[in-house]
Write a protein that holds these residues in place. Structure first.
Motif, PDB file in Angstrom:
ATOM      1  N   GLN A  62       0.822  -1.208   0.000  1.00  0.00           N
ATOM      2  CA  GLN A  62       0.000   0.000   0.000  1.00  0.00           C
ATOM      3  C   GLN A  62       0.859   1.262   0.000  1.00  0.00           C
ATOM      4  OE1 GLN A  62      -3.007  -0.191  -0.928  1.00  0.00           O
ATOM      5  NE2 GLN A  62      -4.193   0.169   0.898  1.00  0.00           N
TER       6      GLN A  62
ATOM      7  N   LEU B 145     -11.499   9.440   7.979  1.00  0.00           N
ATOM      8  CA  LEU B 145     -11.457   9.333   6.517  1.00  0.00           C
ATOM      9  C   LEU B 145     -12.825   9.653   5.905  1.00  0.00           C
ATOM     10  CD1 LEU B 145      -9.640   8.583   4.124  1.00  0.00           C
ATOM     11  CD2 LEU B 145     -10.361   6.230   4.409  1.00  0.00           C
TER      12      LEU B 145
ATOM     13  N   ARG C 166     -12.723  13.445   4.746  1.00  0.00           N
ATOM     14  CA  ARG C 166     -12.238  13.130   3.406  1.00  0.00           C
ATOM     15  C   ARG C 166     -10.761  13.487   3.219  1.00  0.00           C
ATOM     16  NH1 ARG C 166     -16.590  11.054   0.920  1.00  0.00           N
ATOM     17  NH2 ARG C 166     -18.565  12.020   1.364  1.00  0.00           N
ATOM     18  N   LEU C 167      -9.980  13.139   4.227  1.00  0.00           N
ATOM     19  CA  LEU C 167      -8.539  13.332   4.139  1.00  0.00           C
ATOM     20  C   LEU C 167      -7.937  12.370   3.130  1.00  0.00           C
ATOM     21  CD1 LEU C 167      -7.424  13.581   7.881  1.00  0.00           C
ATOM     22  CD2 LEU C 167      -7.511  15.413   6.218  1.00  0.00           C
ATOM     23  N   SER C 168      -6.767  12.700   2.672  1.00  0.00           N
ATOM     24  CA  SER C 168      -6.037  11.799   1.790  1.00  0.00           C
ATOM     25  C   SER C 168      -5.675  10.537   2.576  1.00  0.00           C
ATOM     26  CB  SER C 168      -4.761  12.469   1.291  1.00  0.00           C
ATOM     27  OG  SER C 168      -3.927  11.542   0.646  1.00  0.00           O
ATOM     28  N   VAL C 169      -5.715   9.405   1.893  1.00  0.00           N
ATOM     29  CA  VAL C 169      -5.371   8.130   2.518  1.00  0.00           C
ATOM     30  C   VAL C 169      -3.935   8.175   3.045  1.00  0.00           C
ATOM     31  CG1 VAL C 169      -5.102   5.666   2.073  1.00  0.00           C
ATOM     32  CG2 VAL C 169      -7.027   6.899   1.100  1.00  0.00           C
ATOM     33  N   ILE C 170      -3.091   8.928   2.397  1.00  0.00           N
ATOM     34  CA  ILE C 170      -1.691   9.057   2.830  1.00  0.00           C
ATOM     35  C   ILE C 170      -1.631   9.555   4.267  1.00  0.00           C
ATOM     36  CG2 ILE C 170       0.465  10.337   2.468  1.00  0.00           C
ATOM     37  CD1 ILE C 170      -0.278  10.285  -0.556  1.00  0.00           C
ATOM     38  N   TRP C 171      -2.443  10.557   4.596  1.00  0.00           N
ATOM     39  CA  TRP C 171      -2.429  11.103   5.957  1.00  0.00           C
ATOM     40  C   TRP C 171      -2.953  10.096   6.969  1.00  0.00           C
ATOM     41  CZ3 TRP C 171       0.836  14.657   6.403  1.00  0.00           C
ATOM     42  CH2 TRP C 171       1.029  15.595   5.407  1.00  0.00           C
TER      43      TRP C 171
END
Length: 177
Positions: free
Chosen positions: A52, A150, A154-159
């Motif tokens: 991932q 999340l 709606r944060l980036s999955v990276i964060w």
């Protein structure tokens, strides 16, 4: 012989893995952990985390990593080619079929039906890996918290990945039991 086994295992995954890498996770787990015993479940979950975080599709990253672990560079080449080759076949076949069928039917309905099957594969992988990843109250709470953050913000999955990793490191350092 192991190179042929790697190729064949990943060829089957590539052939049946609709819906991208997440749709393939159940198939990868079945081939790697249950059928061939190349990894145990804990190692597989670590592999998924690494796949991932590295650039590229999860199925290809997994195939390359597992192939290298089992048989070095030749193993990674056989596994990667095995998982990619069926996509070429499917694209060719689907384009030919769509060209033929588009004369008689609305092909958008075909894609709508396929989408439901793909969602089912992704949900299956999510539940299987999610349930197997929960090994303590801490991981359950952290998973729920990450899901809520999340979904709501709606944060980036990276964060989310970086944040949960950081919380895990801090938790381990503060409570190393």
């Amino acid at each position: 012989m192991i190179l042929i086994e790697l190729f064949w295992s990943f060829f089957k995954i590539g052939l049946l893995a609709f819906g991208g890498g997440y749709g393939a996770l159940s198939l990868i787990q079945d081939q790697i952990v249950n059928i061939n015993n190349w990894m145990n479940l804990e190692e597989f979950l670590t592999l998924i985390s690494i796949s991932q975080m590295t650039p590229g599709p999860i199925a290809i990253n997994s195939a390359t990593f597992i192939g290298y672990r089992i048989a070095g560079v030749p193993g990674s080449v056989c596994s990667t080619v095995g998982v990619v080759l069926p996509s070429v076949f499917w694209i060719f076949l689907i384009l030919k079929l769509l060209k033929l069928l588009s004369r008689w039917i609305d092909t958008s309905e075909v894609f709508n039906a396929l989408r439901l099957g793909i969602v089912a594969l992704i949900l299956s992988a999510t539940f299987r890996i999610g349930i197997e990843s929960i090994n303590s109250i801490f991981t359950l709470i952290l998973g729920i918290f990450a899901f809520v953050i999340l979904s709501k913000f709606r944060l980036s999955v990276i964060w989310i990945v970086l944040g949960t990793g950081l919380v895990g490191v801090i938790w381990t350092v503060l409570l190393p039991f």
